[in-house]
Design a protein around this motif. Structure first.
Motif, PDB file in Angstrom:
ATOM      1  N   GLU A 256      -0.641  -1.024   5.109  1.00  0.00           N
ATOM      2  CA  GLU A 256      -0.795  -0.827   3.673  1.00  0.00           C
ATOM      3  C   GLU A 256      -2.254  -0.972   3.259  1.00  0.00           C
ATOM      4  O   GLU A 256      -2.776  -0.179   2.483  1.00  0.00           O
ATOM      5  N   SER A 257      -2.945  -1.955   3.822  1.00  0.00           N
ATOM      6  CA  SER A 257      -4.342  -2.150   3.469  1.00  0.00           C
ATOM      7  C   SER A 257      -5.189  -0.983   3.939  1.00  0.00           C
ATOM      8  O   SER A 257      -6.105  -0.557   3.247  1.00  0.00           O
TER       9      SER A 257
ATOM     10  N   VAL B 243      -2.551   0.825  -5.877  1.00  0.00           N
ATOM     11  CA  VAL B 243      -3.632   0.527  -6.795  1.00  0.00           C
ATOM     12  C   VAL B 243      -3.627  -0.966  -7.087  1.00  0.00           C
ATOM     13  O   VAL B 243      -2.601  -1.512  -7.423  1.00  0.00           O
TER      14      VAL B 243
ATOM     15  N   ALA C 290     -13.268  -4.890  -7.448  1.00  0.00           N
ATOM     16  CA  ALA C 290     -12.452  -5.115  -6.260  1.00  0.00           C
ATOM     17  C   ALA C 290     -11.251  -4.202  -6.330  1.00  0.00           C
ATOM     18  O   ALA C 290     -10.976  -3.612  -7.358  1.00  0.00           O
ATOM     19  N   THR C 291     -10.555  -4.110  -5.228  1.00  0.00           N
ATOM     20  CA  THR C 291      -9.321  -3.345  -5.212  1.00  0.00           C
ATOM     21  C   THR C 291      -8.156  -4.314  -5.240  1.00  0.00           C
ATOM     22  O   THR C 291      -8.131  -5.267  -4.470  1.00  0.00           O
ATOM     23  N   PHE C 292      -7.232  -4.100  -6.140  1.00  0.00           N
ATOM     24  CA  PHE C 292      -6.098  -4.992  -6.238  1.00  0.00           C
ATOM     25  C   PHE C 292      -4.824  -4.230  -5.945  1.00  0.00           C
ATOM     26  O   PHE C 292      -4.553  -3.219  -6.582  1.00  0.00           O
ATOM     27  N   PRO C 293      -4.053  -4.688  -4.978  1.00  0.00           N
ATOM     28  CA  PRO C 293      -2.793  -4.010  -4.695  1.00  0.00           C
ATOM     29  C   PRO C 293      -1.854  -4.142  -5.891  1.00  0.00           C
ATOM     30  O   PRO C 293      -1.791  -5.194  -6.520  1.00  0.00           O
ATOM     31  N   GLY C 294      -1.188  -3.073  -6.238  1.00  0.00           N
ATOM     32  CA  GLY C 294      -0.303  -3.122  -7.396  1.00  0.00           C
ATOM     33  C   GLY C 294       0.997  -3.821  -7.087  1.00  0.00           C
ATOM     34  O   GLY C 294       1.448  -4.680  -7.826  1.00  0.00           O
ATOM     35  N   SER C 295       1.609  -3.481  -5.977  1.00  0.00           N
ATOM     36  CA  SER C 295       2.838  -4.159  -5.591  1.00  0.00           C
ATOM     37  C   SER C 295       2.989  -4.002  -4.095  1.00  0.00           C
ATOM     38  O   SER C 295       2.439  -3.073  -3.498  1.00  0.00           O
ATOM     39  N   SER C 296       3.694  -4.939  -3.501  1.00  0.00           N
ATOM     40  CA  SER C 296       3.861  -4.887  -2.052  1.00  0.00           C
ATOM     41  C   SER C 296       5.091  -5.697  -1.670  1.00  0.00           C
ATOM     42  O   SER C 296       5.301  -6.791  -2.187  1.00  0.00           O
TER      43      SER C 296
END
Ligand code: HEM
Ligand SMILES: [Cu+2]
Lengths: 130, 579
Positions: A123-124, A130, A76-82
């Motif tokens: 952002e998505s 990352v 899966a893709t996991f956002p690093g920070s947001s």
């Protein structure tokens, strides 16, 4: 996915039975609605998962003998920070304050919420994090 | 993109670097946020879980201070330390903080967030940004709740259950009530989002070979709790919104004058409220089910029994909601008393299995184990009195007396506090790679254990003597005072134990005792990675062949145990396993 599906279908069966008993012994509509709603809460995802299991078979995490290599590949893709969850949260906070203290909180609240929704969508789509 | 499940050497090319290293590298090389911005933007479940735990512990101490003020007030019959109105605010806020903002979020938002992805071998929660949103909603809900003390008219004072018509605009005017409602709407959404996240994480992000019946019981309990939350919290949130409409927009949903019904509030509230009791309890059952096997050096006894007990507790707890309305006489008593007595069966099975796990084990009385045993005692007592309360005749008699106060404190304190701190002492090394001081932990335990019984046993007696709950003063000629004094002394012993905890946290932070990755020689997957775990948790995973992958990896000589059929202790010198 089989056990996962069965857990949810179990929820549906249990609340279906309790709902029926409740209705025919009390004819009280409020409680019956809640029980029927809970039955559906289990039934909808439960039957979807079951259908999915029938189509796709077992995943590596469903097989007791799967090896680490069976799971190889991108998961899966996991956002690093947001920053957007924070902005959205503050928007919700202001919205709630508007109901308790008056409408001058309302407009900044809506502004924050809309900004955050746009921000998080962009952002998505960029997928940059990352 | 993370390609986690590759073992490092088969994965990514010539240098044998795992993708994790690459990600880490890139994040540090890039302009990663630092300082407070790093915290505000973090979507790492470990950071979020830790924030949850710290916030909820702060709220726990605040609620504890409110409890001390109430106990001081009750130490003398006609005390004027606080006014009647202030006393009402105090018990409402104490109860609301303890239940909604501490007991639930500490385990479900904090520990589960941190531990469940690790226990299933996932790099993070399934929806990391939603997870961050949950925390911000929880934090702002908590701040909203505390703002109640600042507004004119004071905080909410209608009790944590906000019964209609007491909670309407005529009986409870002022912003305090609105703030309370709004705070719970925020934290309600936060809980629902965390619930969705946990279900998705557990269903979709498990490691290969980690079948449902190999998941640690802690994860199982969190899954079931999440489902309960998805059943119960939407009802609460809807009920609260309707209450708000009654208060402000002229609807009459809960008022007789306008054709509504106050009983509807009770009906809706307890559809949430009764599962809530188990939403608070099941995560803590999960904690002790992790701690007891590790410190008995045995696999958990009756693994599948534990899972089915959890499932049936969850089902029954939602089915029995109407038993709280015994004294209103509106519901079918036999059906609901049967269901609420039935809940004793799966609870009993769990109890039996905990004892069975310790039976003939090599018990190590670490602090975490002591707290788990303390939980067993407290919960047993609370359970026995709970079965008493579930039978209607006794409930009519004791309803709204201190007997009830003593009962629910034994249950709630037994679970949220005893088991909760078992979890804190047990997983603290996982969070930091250091331990808390064990001898201070034992001081904490024994002071709290003694204080607990001294506080709540007299309340059973004074309840049977007829002292009602939620009163700020009581007559001096009924002989209630001596029991109340004892109870107050007990409360201060408990407070002292929590001062010891603060000292322990401080000294263990300033003078760390480094303890390595797996100091307890624990069983479950979270102890396989480093302590604290790296960003995205695992650089490689062990083969998973039982419910105890880390133990199997570290003890290749002991046969793997599937589905909890092992009953003999796995001694290291002499392997005696009746598979
Ligand atoms: C330090 C230990 C504690 C003490 C001394 C204490 C003391 C009290 C007192 C004096 C009351 C008011 C009783 C009344 O007047 O009816 C109360 C109510 C309550 N407490 Fe505690 N408490 C403690 C811990 C806890 C914990 C850990 C929880 C839950 C996790 C909790 C949950 C509640 C609830 C739900 C109420 C009822 C509020 C209401 O009537 O609306 N308490 N407590
Ligand atoms: Cu109940």
């Amino acid at each position: 996915m089989r056990i996962e599906a069965l857990v949810l279908i179990g929820v549906a069966i249990f609340f279906g039975i309790v709902g029926a008993v409740y209705w025919f012994t009390s004819y009280e509509d409020g409680g019956t609605m809640m029980l029927v709603g809970t039955c559906l809460l289990g039934l909808l995802p439960g039957s979807y998962y079951y259908w999915w299991h029938r189509r796709m078979g077992d995943r590596p995490e469903d097989r007791p003998d799967a090896t680490v290599e069976d799971g190889a590949g991108e998961i899966a893709t996991f956002p690093g920070s947001s920053i957007w969850p924070f902005v959205l949260g503050m928007g919700a906070f202001m919205l709630v304050l508007a109901f308790a203290f008056g409408m001058w909180f309302f407009f900044p609240a809506v502004g924050l919420i809309l900004t955050a929704l746009v921000g998080v969508t962009a952002e998505s789509r960029r997928g940059g994090h990352v | 993109m993370t390609d986690l499940i590759n073992p490092p050497l088969t994965g990514n090319g010539a240098h044998g670097t795992s993708v994790i290293d690459i990600i880490e590298h890139r994040e540090h090389a890039e302009h990663g946020p630092t300082g407070i911005l790093k915290w505000l933007t973090s979507t790492d479940h470990k950071v979020i879980g830790m924030s949850y735990m710290i916030t909820s512990l702060v709220l726990f101490y605040m609620a504890g201070i409110m409890a001390l003020v109430m106990r001081l007030q009750l130490a003398t019959p006609n005390s004027s330390l606080v006014s009647f109105a202030q006393y009402n605010e105090l018990f409402t806020m104490h109860g609301s903080l303890m239940l909604y903002l501490f007991a639930g979020p500490f385990a479900f938002g904090g520990l589960a967030n941190y531990i469940v992805p690790l226990q299933v071998g996932a790099p993070d929660m399934a929806f990391p940004r939603l997870n961050a949103l949950s925390y911000w909603l929880y934090l702002s809900g908590s701040i909203t709740m505390m703002m109640g003390f600042l507004v004119a008219g004071g905080a909410a004072s209608f009790g944590w259950v906000a019964y209609a018509p007491l909670s309407n605009a005529t009986n409870s005017p002022g912003a305090g009530g609105d703030i309370w409602i709004m705070a719970l709407v925020l934290t309600g959404f936060s809980a629902i989002f965390t619930g969705v996240n946990l279900v998705a994480t557990i269903f979709y992000l498990r490691a290969p070979g980690l079948t449902m019946f190999r998941m640690p019981i802690f994860t199982w309990n969190m899954l079931v709790t999440a489902i309960l939350i998805l059943i119960a919290f939407p009802v609460l949130t809807a009920a609260l919104v309707m209450l708000f409409c009654d208060r402000h927009f002229g609807t009459h949903i809960y008022s007789v004058q306008g054709g509504g019904s106050p009983i509807l509030w009770q009906n809706l509230f307890w559809f949430f409220g009764h599962p809530e009791v188990y939403i608070l309890a099941l995560p803590y059952f999960g904690i002790v089910t992790e701690v007891i096997p590790v410190f008995s050096r045995k696999p958990v006894f009756g693994y599948k029994g534990m899972v089915f007990a959890t499932l049936s507790i969850a089902a029954l707890s939602t089915g029995v909601w109407a038993h709280h309305m015994f004294t209103t006489g509106l519901v079918l008593l036999p059906f609901f008393s049967l269901l609420s007595l039935l809940i004793a069966v799966p609870t009993g099975i769990k109890f039996f299995n905990w004892i069975g796990t310790m039976w003939r084990g090599e018990i190590q009385f670490s602090t975490a184990m002591l707290f788990s045993i303390g939980f067993l005692f407290a919960f047993l007592m609370g359970g026995v009195t709970g079965v008493m309360l579930a039978s209607p005749p006794i409930d009519f008699f004791t309803h709204d007396t201190y007997f009830v106060v003593a009962h629910f404190h034994q249950v709630l304190f037994g679970t949220a506090v005893f088991a909760g701190f078992a979890g804190l002492y047990y997983w603290y090394p996982k969070f930091f790679g250091r331990t808390l001081r064990e001898h201070l932990g034992k001081w904490h335990f024994w002071l709290m254990f003694i204080g607990f019984w001294v506080t709540f046993m007299p309340q059973y007696i004074v309840g049977l003597l007829g002292m009602p709950r939620r009163v700020a003063v009581y007559p001096s000629y009924l002989g209630w005072q001596s029991y109340n004094i004892i109870s107050t002394v007990g409360a201060f012993i408990i407070a002292a134990s929590f001062a010891v905890l603060l000292w322990n946290l401080w000294i263990s932070w300033r003078k760390p005792v480094v303890c390595g990755d797996n100091p307890w020689d624990a069983h479950t997957l979270e102890w396989f990675t480093t302590s604290p775990p790296p960003h995205h948790n695992y650089s490689h995973l062990p083969p998973i062949r039982s419910e105890r992958p880390t133990w199997d990896y570290n003890h290749p000589e002991a046969p793997a145990v599937g589905h909890g059929e092992g009953r003999e202790p796995h001694r290291r010198d002499k392997v005696t396993v009746g598979q």
